[in-house]
Design a protein around this motif. Structure first.
Motif, short mmCIF file in Angstrom:
data_model
loop_
_atom_site.label_atom_id
_atom_site.label_comp_id
_atom_site.label_asym_id
_atom_site.label_seq_id
_atom_site.Cartn_x
_atom_site.Cartn_y
_atom_site.Cartn_z
N GLN A 78 0.83 -1.20 0.00
CA GLN A 78 0.00 0.00 0.00
C GLN A 78 0.87 1.26 0.00
N ARG A 79 1.96 1.21 0.78
CA ARG A 79 2.84 2.37 0.86
C ARG A 79 3.51 2.64 -0.48
N THR A 80 3.94 1.59 -1.17
CA THR A 80 4.63 1.79 -2.45
C THR A 80 3.69 2.30 -3.53
N THR A 81 2.39 2.06 -3.37
CA THR A 81 1.43 2.56 -4.37
C THR A 81 0.95 3.97 -4.05
N GLY A 82 1.53 4.57 -2.99
CA GLY A 82 1.26 5.98 -2.72
C GLY A 82 0.18 6.27 -1.70
N ALA A 83 -0.21 5.27 -0.90
CA ALA A 83 -1.23 5.51 0.12
C ALA A 83 -0.72 6.51 1.15
#
Length: 355
Positions: A78-83
């Motif tokens: 989720q963090r790598t997808t920009g959340a």
């Protein structure tokens, strides 16, 4: 299961049957046992379906195989997808809630989510109006024509519509209201409704959904108190002042009788077609009057922030403000102490010669 978005529903259908059943049972637990709102259930279900879809992609074919590494991997993705940090914090909370429930239900051998850490959500200080700006906003309906409503005020009609012509501001197809739009009783009722809406939002600090959910019987005129049903169905009593009482008296005596229709029921605030006022329309009303009055962009939640901040600046006890706002945790109320400190700092920097 509560109705999430189309993508979540499609992802839900691709899960193995046992995982689908776990999602549905958890949603039922949140709704029936924890008494969570439909919006909260949708958010938890969306997060859970995303988590279990990730677990399946990592090779987990049974819920008992879910472990802490899978939860951490999901959050990392989720963090790598920009959340945003706030989204990550919420999703971690969803995972912990599901893990605890699944362990109690015997679906997980251990509460694997108990050790799951989440980033501290960055909380921006809410924007608030000054006291004079809030006063100008709540008095705006007495000085300006009602704003045009851009969306239907109520759900689709059930049964015969109320008699009489449609009100100005009923929707995009209606002509804009103005000082020459006709001195009908219905047209005169709209600013009375808008005034009582603004007065109640600022005087009590209630949420817009709570204000729109009020019934006539929820108002105790003798004690100047309204009965509010907040999140989780929790009931509280909130006082209001003399200006709000005057607005209520005018609305109930001259405004509501002119707008009441077949679908009004016991609703205190009515839309232009006689049904209960919709929160979306209430937000439009607040924003339109703020813009017309030349004030900063404002929402009902902005009035709630303003009410809490002004109470604390006036010397109200933090726990009293917590009770008024219906916060289950004092931590949710403490943000307003930071708002007050920031305003004090701004005044200090502006006024002190050695700031």
């Amino acid at each position: 299961m509560s109705r999430p978005d189309r993508g979540t529903r499609a992802m839900h259908q691709t899960l193995p049957p046992a995982l689908r059943d776990a999602v549905d049972d958890f949603a039922g637990h949140l709704s029936r046992v924890r008494n969570r709102s439909a919006h909260t259930v949708r958010a938890y279900v969306t997060d859970l379906v995303s988590l279990l879809d990730h677990a399946v992609r990592m090779g987990c074919v049974d819920l008992a195989e879910l472990d802490l590494s899978v939860l951490r991997s999901w959050l990392a993705r989720q963090r790598t997808t920009g959340a945003a940090r706030t989204s990550l914090a919420r999703r971690a909370a969803s995972a912990r809630a599901f893990s605890a429930w699944a362990h109690r239900a015997g679906l997980l051998p251990a509460d694997v989510g108990a050790a799951l850490a989440s980033p501290r959500a960055h909380r921006e200080l809410p924007s608030v109006l000054r006291a004079d700006q809030a006063a100008a906003l709540v008095e705006a309906p007495t000085r300006r024509s009602p704003p045009t409503e851009q969306a239907p005020t109520d759900p689709a009609p059930v049964g015969p519509p109320p008699m009489g012509p449609p009100l100005p501001g009923a929707g995009a197809a209606d002509p804009p209201a103005g000082p020459t739009s006709g001195a009908t009783e219905e047209a005169q009722a709209v600013p009375l409704r808008d005034r009582v809406l603004l007065e109640l939002l600022y005087a009590t600090g209630v949420r817009v959904s709570e204000a729109c959910g009020l019934d006539v019987g929820d108002v105790d005129h003798g004690r100047r108190v309204i009965r509010v049903f907040g999140k989780g169905g929790r009931e509280r009593s909130v006082p209001y002042g003399v200006p709000a009482q005057r607005a209520l008296d005018d609305w109930l005596r001259r405004g509501r009788p002119a707008m009441v229709g077949a679908r009004s029921g016991h609703a205190l605030l009515l839309g232009a077609r006689g049904g209960r006022l919709n929160p979306t329309t209430a937000r439009q009303i607040v924003g339109a009057y703020a813009e017309a009055a030349g004030l900063p962009r404002t929402s009902p939640h902005g009035l709630r922030h303003s009410a809490a901040t002004h109470l604390l600046e006036g010397g109200a006890d933090l726990r009293a403000v917590q009770e008024l706002l219906g916060h289950s945790s004092l931590a949710s109320t403490q943000i307003y102490t930071h708002v007050s400190v920031e305003r004090l700092r701004a005044a200090y920097r502006q006024a002190h010669p050695r700031a």
